[in-house]
Scaffold this active site. Structure first.
Site, mmCIF file in Angstrom:
data_model
loop_
_atom_site.group_PDB
_atom_site.id
_atom_site.type_symbol
_atom_site.label_atom_id
_atom_site.label_comp_id
_atom_site.label_asym_id
_atom_site.label_seq_id
_atom_site.Cartn_x
_atom_site.Cartn_y
_atom_site.Cartn_z
ATOM 1 N N CYS A 72 0.804 -1.224 0.000
ATOM 2 C CA CYS A 72 0.000 0.000 0.000
ATOM 3 C C CYS A 72 0.837 1.274 0.000
ATOM 4 C CB CYS A 72 -0.943 0.003 1.189
ATOM 5 S SG CYS A 72 -2.088 -1.410 1.204
ATOM 6 N N HIS A 212 -3.311 6.967 3.019
ATOM 7 C CA HIS A 212 -3.737 5.703 2.421
ATOM 8 C C HIS A 212 -5.146 5.370 2.881
ATOM 9 C CE1 HIS A 212 -4.059 1.626 1.199
ATOM 10 N NE2 HIS A 212 -3.894 1.128 2.423
ATOM 11 N N ASN A 242 -10.149 -0.259 0.008
ATOM 12 C CA ASN A 242 -8.687 -0.207 0.062
ATOM 13 C C ASN A 242 -8.148 -0.728 -1.269
ATOM 14 O OD1 ASN A 242 -5.938 -0.642 0.492
ATOM 15 N ND2 ASN A 242 -6.209 -1.371 2.580
#
Length: 298
Positions: A72, A212, A242
Site C-alpha cells: 500500500c 492511504h 482499500n
C-alpha cells in the site's frame, strides 16, 4: 463502505494500469516519457514485471520500465524514485502508476479482508515543475520494518513456498488487523513529522492530508495525533475500498476539485513489509494525474 470495484472477467492489473497510464498521458498532453514505474502487489505474472508490457502497450517504446512492490506504500515509493530521477537528470518525465487487483489474491471466505479491498489504478506524470520553488513534490520519507513482515502477507506463491511446501496451500492474503492499526498510525505520524520538518512546514499550514485509504479510524487517529482538523482529511475509501498501491492517486484525483494551486498537501501511506512513507506536495497549476477503476463488484 458504500461501493467498491473489482476487475472484470479476463481483466488483470496490467489492463487497469494501461488505462490509467493512457489517461494520465492524455491529460498531460504527452505521447512520450523517459521511464515507467508500476507500483503493484498483484503483477500480471511473477516474471516478467508488469511495467515493460504496460510501456509497450502505451506505445512508449524501449524506455526504462520496472515494478515496485511496497504494497500500500507502493505509489509513494514509486513517486520518490521518479522524483529522484527527475532531480538527478536521469529522466525529464516519469509515468508513475499505482495499480492492484486485490480481488485476485483474496479469500472470499475471509470476511476480515474480502470486504475491505477493491481493485483500481491511478497514474501521474512526474516531471520538473515550471516553478520548482513554488509547486511540485517536496520532501519524502520512506521506512520499513521487516520484523513485522508476517502481519500483512500472502504466504504462498514465492520461492519461500518452494522450500516449504505447506505454504503453497496458503496463497491468499492475510492481515493481522489489530496489530496493523496501531503500527499504521504510529509509523505514518512519525513519517509525516519527518517530512514536515524537512519541508519547513508546520502542521497547521497543511491544507489537505491524503492518507492511504484503508480505514477511516486510522485516518481520524492520524489527524488527531498530528493535530490537523479532520475536515482537512481526504476520504475516498467509502467509494472504492482499500485499493492498495492505487489508493493515493485515486484519492488525489477524487479530491482534485478541492485543491487550489499553492495548496500544501501532506501524503502518507502504510503497507505490508512493513513499509510506510510520507511526502509533501504543493499543488501545481497544471496537474497530470488520473484514475481508472475496474467494473462494479455486484
Amino acid at each position: 463502505m458504500r461501493v467498491r470495484y473489482h476487475a472484470g472477467p479476463g481483466e488483470a492489473t496490467g489492463d487497469l494500469a494501461v488505462a490509467a497510464g493512457r489517461r494520465a498521458l492524455d491529460h498531460a498532453g504527452r505521447d512520450a516519457v523517459d521511464a515507467v514505474i508500476v507500483a503493484t502487489t498483484t503483477p500480471d505474472h511473477p516474471c516478467p514485471g508488469t511495467a515493460p508490457a504496460v510501456a509497450r502497450r502505451l506505445g512508449l517504446g524501449t524506455v526504462a520500465a520496472f515494478d515496485v512492490q511496497a504494497v500500500c506504500s507502493g505509489f509513494l515509493y514509486a513517486a520518490a524514485i521518479a522524483d529522484s530521477f527527475v532531480r538527478s537528470g536521469a529522466a525529464a518525465s516519469v509515468l508513475v502508476i499505482g495499480a492492484d487487483t486485490f480481488s485476485s489474491i483474496l479469500d472470499p471466505a475471509d470476511r476480515t479482508t474480502s470486504v475491505i479491498f477493491g481493485d483500481g489504478a491511478g497514474a501521474a506524470v512526474i516531471g520538473r515543475s515550471a516553478r520548482p520553488d513554488e509547486s511540485g513534490w517536496g520532501a519524502f520519507d520512506l521506512g520499513s520494518d521487516g520484523d513485522a513482515a508476517d502481519w500483512i502477507t500472502v504466504p504462498g506463491g514465492g520461492s519461500r513456498a518452494a522450500s516449504a511446501p505447506h505454504l503453497a496451500l496458503a496463497p491468499a492474503f492475510r492481515m493481522e488487523g489489530r496489530k496493523v492499526f496501531r503500527a499504521a498510525v504510529d509509523s505514518m505520524a512519525a513519517s509525516c513529522r519527518t517530512v514536515l520538518a524537512r519541508a519547513g512546514w508546520r502542521a497547521g499550514e497543511v491544507t489537505h492530508v491524503v492518507g492511504h485509504q484503508a480505514n477511516i479510524r486510522i485516518l481520524r487517529s492520524l489527524a488527531h495525533v498530528l493535530d490537523v482538523p479532520e475536515s482537512r482529511l481526504v476520504v475516498h475509501l467509502d467509494r472504492v475500498g482499500n485499493t492498495s498501491a492505487a489508493s493515493i492517486p485515486l484519492a488525489l484525483t477524487a479530491a482534485s476539485g478541492r485543491f487550489a494551486p499553492g495548496d500544501k498537501i501532506l501524503l502518507t501511506a502504510f503497507g505490508g513489509g512493513l513499509t510506510w512513507g510520507a511526502a509533501t506536495l504543493v499543488w501545481p497549476d497544471d496537474v497530470s494525474a488520473t484514475t481508472v477503476l475496474g467494473e462494479t463488484d455486484d
